[in-house]
Motif scaffolding. Structure first.
Motif, mmCIF file in Angstrom:
data_model
loop_
_atom_site.group_PDB
_atom_site.id
_atom_site.type_symbol
_atom_site.label_atom_id
_atom_site.label_comp_id
_atom_site.label_asym_id
_atom_site.label_seq_id
_atom_site.Cartn_x
_atom_site.Cartn_y
_atom_site.Cartn_z
ATOM 1 N N GLN A 268 0.840 -1.389 0.034
ATOM 2 C CA GLN A 268 0.137 -0.169 0.173
ATOM 3 C C GLN A 268 0.833 1.302 0.017
ATOM 4 O OE1 GLN A 268 -2.390 -0.841 3.425
ATOM 5 N NE2 GLN A 268 -3.979 -1.814 2.194
ATOM 6 N N SER A 269 2.133 1.222 0.648
ATOM 7 C CA SER A 269 2.844 2.365 0.649
ATOM 8 C C SER A 269 3.500 2.517 -0.746
ATOM 9 C CB SER A 269 3.948 2.266 1.788
ATOM 10 O OG SER A 269 3.504 1.963 2.891
ATOM 11 N N ALA A 270 3.796 1.447 -1.251
ATOM 12 C CA ALA A 270 4.270 1.545 -2.637
ATOM 13 C C ALA A 270 3.447 1.993 -3.620
ATOM 14 C CB ALA A 270 4.772 0.115 -3.248
ATOM 15 N N LYS A 271 1.991 1.838 -3.544
ATOM 16 C CA LYS A 271 0.924 2.250 -4.282
ATOM 17 C C LYS A 271 0.890 3.774 -4.137
ATOM 18 C CE LYS A 271 -0.483 -1.389 -6.353
ATOM 19 N NZ LYS A 271 -0.408 -1.395 -7.919
ATOM 20 N N ARG A 272 1.009 4.260 -3.000
ATOM 21 C CA ARG A 272 0.757 6.002 -2.616
ATOM 22 C C ARG A 272 1.811 6.601 -3.214
ATOM 23 N NH1 ARG A 272 -0.817 4.052 2.520
ATOM 24 N NH2 ARG A 272 1.202 4.115 3.174
ATOM 25 N N TYR A 273 3.217 6.013 -3.318
ATOM 26 C CA TYR A 273 4.265 6.724 -4.217
ATOM 27 C C TYR A 273 3.903 6.642 -5.656
ATOM 28 C CZ TYR A 273 7.334 7.630 -0.345
ATOM 29 O OH TYR A 273 7.700 8.300 0.889
ATOM 30 N N GLU A 274 3.510 5.510 -6.269
ATOM 31 C CA GLU A 274 3.237 5.460 -7.520
ATOM 32 C C GLU A 274 2.246 6.488 -8.092
ATOM 33 O OE1 GLU A 274 2.578 1.721 -9.868
ATOM 34 O OE2 GLU A 274 2.399 0.413 -7.556
ATOM 35 N N THR A 275 1.108 6.767 -6.891
ATOM 36 C CA THR A 275 0.027 7.701 -7.314
ATOM 37 C C THR A 275 0.785 9.227 -7.323
ATOM 38 O OG1 THR A 275 -1.707 6.215 -6.317
ATOM 39 C CG2 THR A 275 -2.288 8.494 -6.616
ATOM 40 N N ARG A 276 1.576 9.194 -6.357
ATOM 41 C CA ARG A 276 2.362 10.660 -6.147
ATOM 42 C C ARG A 276 3.035 11.001 -7.761
ATOM 43 N NH1 ARG A 276 6.470 12.259 -1.443
ATOM 44 N NH2 ARG A 276 7.028 14.386 -2.276
ATOM 45 N N PHE A 277 3.661 9.877 -8.255
ATOM 46 C CA PHE A 277 4.452 9.974 -9.408
ATOM 47 C C PHE A 277 3.556 10.728 -10.417
ATOM 48 C CE2 PHE A 277 5.629 8.413 -13.410
ATOM 49 C CZ PHE A 277 6.839 9.208 -13.588
ATOM 50 N N GLN B 228 11.276 5.529 -7.310
ATOM 51 C CA GLN B 228 12.320 4.590 -6.521
ATOM 52 C C GLN B 228 12.058 4.203 -5.468
ATOM 53 O OE1 GLN B 228 15.671 7.575 -7.463
ATOM 54 N NE2 GLN B 228 16.158 6.472 -9.069
ATOM 55 N N GLN B 229 11.418 5.012 -4.566
ATOM 56 C CA GLN B 229 10.869 4.914 -3.260
ATOM 57 C C GLN B 229 9.699 3.631 -3.585
ATOM 58 O OE1 GLN B 229 12.029 6.714 -0.659
ATOM 59 N NE2 GLN B 229 11.179 4.631 0.582
ATOM 60 N N ALA B 230 8.663 3.694 -4.415
ATOM 61 C CA ALA B 230 7.878 2.678 -4.487
ATOM 62 C C ALA B 230 8.560 1.296 -4.881
ATOM 63 C CB ALA B 230 6.702 2.924 -5.601
ATOM 64 N N GLU B 231 9.447 1.396 -5.776
ATOM 65 C CA GLU B 231 10.524 0.164 -6.070
ATOM 66 C C GLU B 231 11.088 -0.445 -4.610
ATOM 67 O OE1 GLU B 231 13.632 -1.716 -8.981
ATOM 68 O OE2 GLU B 231 13.931 0.721 -8.243
ATOM 69 N N GLN B 232 11.440 0.149 -3.831
ATOM 70 C CA GLN B 232 12.030 -0.118 -2.409
ATOM 71 C C GLN B 232 11.150 -0.853 -1.524
ATOM 72 O OE1 GLN B 232 15.183 -0.185 -1.485
ATOM 73 N NE2 GLN B 232 14.615 -0.990 0.524
ATOM 74 N N LEU C 110 7.967 1.690 -15.259
ATOM 75 C CA LEU C 110 8.074 3.233 -15.437
ATOM 76 C C LEU C 110 9.259 3.727 -15.173
ATOM 77 C CD1 LEU C 110 4.700 3.514 -13.019
ATOM 78 C CD2 LEU C 110 4.939 3.936 -15.515
ATOM 79 N N ILE C 111 10.282 3.384 -14.191
ATOM 80 C CA ILE C 111 11.262 3.905 -14.180
ATOM 81 C C ILE C 111 12.175 3.921 -15.447
ATOM 82 C CG2 ILE C 111 13.723 3.471 -12.879
ATOM 83 C CD1 ILE C 111 12.243 2.532 -10.736
ATOM 84 N N ARG C 112 12.300 2.908 -16.294
ATOM 85 C CA ARG C 112 12.792 2.860 -17.473
ATOM 86 C C ARG C 112 12.481 3.423 -18.604
ATOM 87 N NH1 ARG C 112 12.785 -2.849 -16.254
ATOM 88 N NH2 ARG C 112 10.822 -2.915 -17.556
ATOM 89 N N ASP C 113 10.975 3.975 -18.473
ATOM 90 C CA ASP C 113 10.500 4.701 -19.238
ATOM 91 C C ASP C 113 10.867 6.175 -18.960
ATOM 92 O OD1 ASP C 113 8.171 5.496 -21.260
ATOM 93 O OD2 ASP C 113 7.413 6.598 -19.649
ATOM 94 N N THR D 145 3.965 14.473 -9.952
ATOM 95 C CA THR D 145 5.304 15.062 -9.639
ATOM 96 C C THR D 145 6.114 14.766 -10.797
ATOM 97 O OG1 THR D 145 6.276 13.165 -8.551
ATOM 98 C CG2 THR D 145 5.218 15.083 -7.194
ATOM 99 N N ASP D 146 5.866 13.479 -11.530
ATOM 100 C CA ASP D 146 6.712 12.957 -12.426
ATOM 101 C C ASP D 146 8.054 12.969 -11.999
ATOM 102 O OD1 ASP D 146 6.965 11.829 -15.199
ATOM 103 O OD2 ASP D 146 7.742 13.793 -15.901
ATOM 104 N N ALA D 147 8.397 12.780 -10.631
ATOM 105 C CA ALA D 147 9.729 12.672 -10.018
ATOM 106 C C ALA D 147 9.900 11.344 -10.155
ATOM 107 C CB ALA D 147 9.713 13.370 -8.885
ATOM 108 N N ILE D 148 11.376 10.930 -10.648
ATOM 109 C CA ILE D 148 11.565 9.574 -10.740
ATOM 110 C C ILE D 148 12.061 8.937 -9.235
ATOM 111 C CG2 ILE D 148 14.298 9.874 -11.071
ATOM 112 C CD1 ILE D 148 14.410 7.552 -12.961
#
Length: 523
Positions: free
Chosen positions: A226-235, A245-249, A274-277, A238-241
């Motif tokens: 769920q924490s990872a999903k929140r960072y995905e939504t935030r991206f 990276q935090q979601a991947e962690q 998404l990171i590679r893109d 922000t479009d910030a990589i």
């Protein structure tokens, strides 16, 4: 004379005192049976054994008049005769039936206890209640000394309980499937309850034991996902990589706890994509920025980094080549000129890449916008013609034919077509015309095989048995099927294409007996 039955004994009169022996007699040695006291003990012992056997084994006797003083009257003779007739054989049968009933009942009680321990009332309550009702019916028969009926009822009860026990593997499979679904959905309490109920049914079930190990960390795994999903939504905002990276962690931490948790596996894969893109887009942006600033080394580095992420990306390839030749084509005019040159050569994908490169530098470049629309449409048309020509026989079906005709109409509507398009139009038109002819076909068989003709994408045609059959067919793919009683079925796929032959001949017949395959396998 009165007849006395040996099966009936009467107790001695209680008021008759025992006869005492004289002192002289006591000194003489006598056999044990010559003593009245010993004889009395033997008589009482025999009476006790007879009474026990009569009460336990014999059915309730008919009410008769009590015998007195050891004398059996003539009126009592029928009753004593009935006992004498039924006693040895029937008593033995009743005793055996009673023993059998008790043995079956012991099995019932053991199996009832086993199933109760395995929570049978949760997964087969109705059938379990029915089985116990059968046993209760057996109890009623047993109390009435109807042992055969009791045995039948007990056996029915035991059989039903055994059938219930046979359901356990299916119950285990169902519970495991539901538990695994609960794990996938992150429902730890439900999964734990189901795995524990499986262990009541099978104490060493590996899947349940390993499932409980997974459940122990499931809540923590779900929190990290769920924490990872929140960072995905935030991206997305922000479009910030760094958010990716935090979601991947968090996904990595979840998988460290449970490497099989599917939501973490798929989530991590999606974030990595998404990171590679994002890295690709950043590298391309750096490359174009450097290219338009005449910083060609930096531009090549950016495009090179992009190609490492997407080696086959056409835009990155074109941009990298552009960077290499930017000393001569560093302006927008030269880039547009190159795109137009690609158009003249009918290299539409290269033209599209150049126009896209121009627009990435200057989104308001009208010539590039118009050129991109024009080159994109021609690239799509060229690809559609090539796709239709890849399988000309497919044009024999209605849907592919209609698409091909529509594509051909679009191609002919293009003004000033180049040589490449004209060649494509000619090939497509020829392919359409080729499937509109009739091909003469001769089928040969053995007059015993029943033949069916099926065209791909169409219904079958029963041809029956024949020695030779002439047909007129459209080009396309067909399947011939032969069936003959006692012989192995045969199938043959044929492709009908226009040729210089007047008639195309194909043979089909069932020639291998059914037994031939078995013989070959045995050898």
């Amino acid at each position: 004379m009165q007849k006395i039955s040996p099966q009936v004994f009467s107790a001695p009169a209680p008021d008759v005192p025992p006869t005492r022996s004289t002192p002289d007699e006591s000194h003489h040695e006598r056999a044990w049976w010559q003593s009245e006291f010993n004889l009395m003990l033997v008589v009482f012992g025999l009476l006790a054994v007879a009474a026990f056997s009569f009460v336990v084994l014999a059915p309730p006797p008919a009410v008769t008049t009590p015998l007195k003083s050891g004398v059996v009257s003539e009126a009592a003779e029928p009753a004593t005769t009935l006992v004498d007739t039924e006693a040895p054989w029937n008593d033995a049968q009743r005793a055996q039936a009673r023993t059998d009933s008790q043995e079956i009942l012991a099995d019932i009680l053991a199996l009832q206890k086993e199933l109760t321990t395995q929570t049978v009332t949760e997964w087969a309550p109705d059938r379990f209640e029915t089985a116990l009702a059968m046993a209760a019916t057996g109890d009623e028969y047993y109390k009435a000394q109807n042992f055969q009926a009791a045995i039948t009822a007990y056996r029915n009860s035991l059989s039903e309980l055994e059938n219930i026990r046979a359901l356990i593997p299916d119950v285990i499979a169902s519970k495991l499937a539901t538990a695994q679904a609960a794990v996938r959905e992150g429902k730890a309490d439900l999964a734990r309850q189901l795995y524990q109920s499986v262990l009541l049914l099978e104490a060493n079930n590996i899947l349940a034991l390993t499932g409980l190990d997974r459940v122990a960390t499931l809540n923590e795994v779900v929190e990290k996902v769920q924490s990872a999903k929140r960072y995905e939504t935030r991206f997305k905002t922000t479009d910030a990589i760094v958010d990716l990276q935090q979601a991947e962690q968090f996904y990595a931490e979840a998988l460290a706890l449970d490497a099989r948790f599917q939501r973490a596996i798929s989530g991590q894969a999606a974030v990595q994509a998404l990171i590679r893109d994002k890295q690709f887009r950043d590298a391309m942006g750096d490359g174009f920025t450097a290219l338009f600033a005449n910083q060609f080394s930096r531009a090549r580095a950016g495009f090179s980094a992009a190609l490492k992420l997407r080696p086959d990306d056409p835009v990155a390839k074109s941009a990298y080549q552009q960077a290499l030749a930017s000393d001569t084509r560093s302006s927008l005019a030269s880039m547009l000129q190159a795109a137009k040159q690609f158009e003249r050569r009918e290299q539409w994908s290269n033209a599209v890449s150049n126009y896209q490169a121009v627009l990435q530098r200057d989104p308001n470049q009208v010539a590039a916008k118009l050129g991109l629309i024009r080159a994109g449409a021609r690239a799509e048309l060229s690809a559609s013609i090539d796709a239709a020509l890849q399988d000309p026989l497919a044009l024999s079906r209605d849907a592919p034919m209609q698409r091909a005709q529509a594509i051909l109409a679009d191609a002919r509507a293009v003004k000033n077509p180049g040589p490449q398009l004209r060649a494509q139009i000619a090939r497509l038109d020829k392919a359409i015309q080729a499937v509109d002819v009739t091909i003469k076909v001769a089928l040969t068989s053995d007059s015993a095989t029943r033949v069916t003709l099926t065209k791909t994408g169409a219904s079958s045609l029963e041809l029956g048995a024949f020695a030779r059959k002439n047909l007129a067919l459209k080009p396309g793919r067909y399947e011939l099927t032969g069936v003959r009683l006692g012989y192995q079925d045969v199938r043959r796929e044929i492709e009908l294409r226009p040729t210089d032959d007047d008639i195309q001949t194909f043979a089909i017949a069932c020639t291998k007996p059914v037994g031939a395959l078995s013989t070959a396998s045995g050898d």
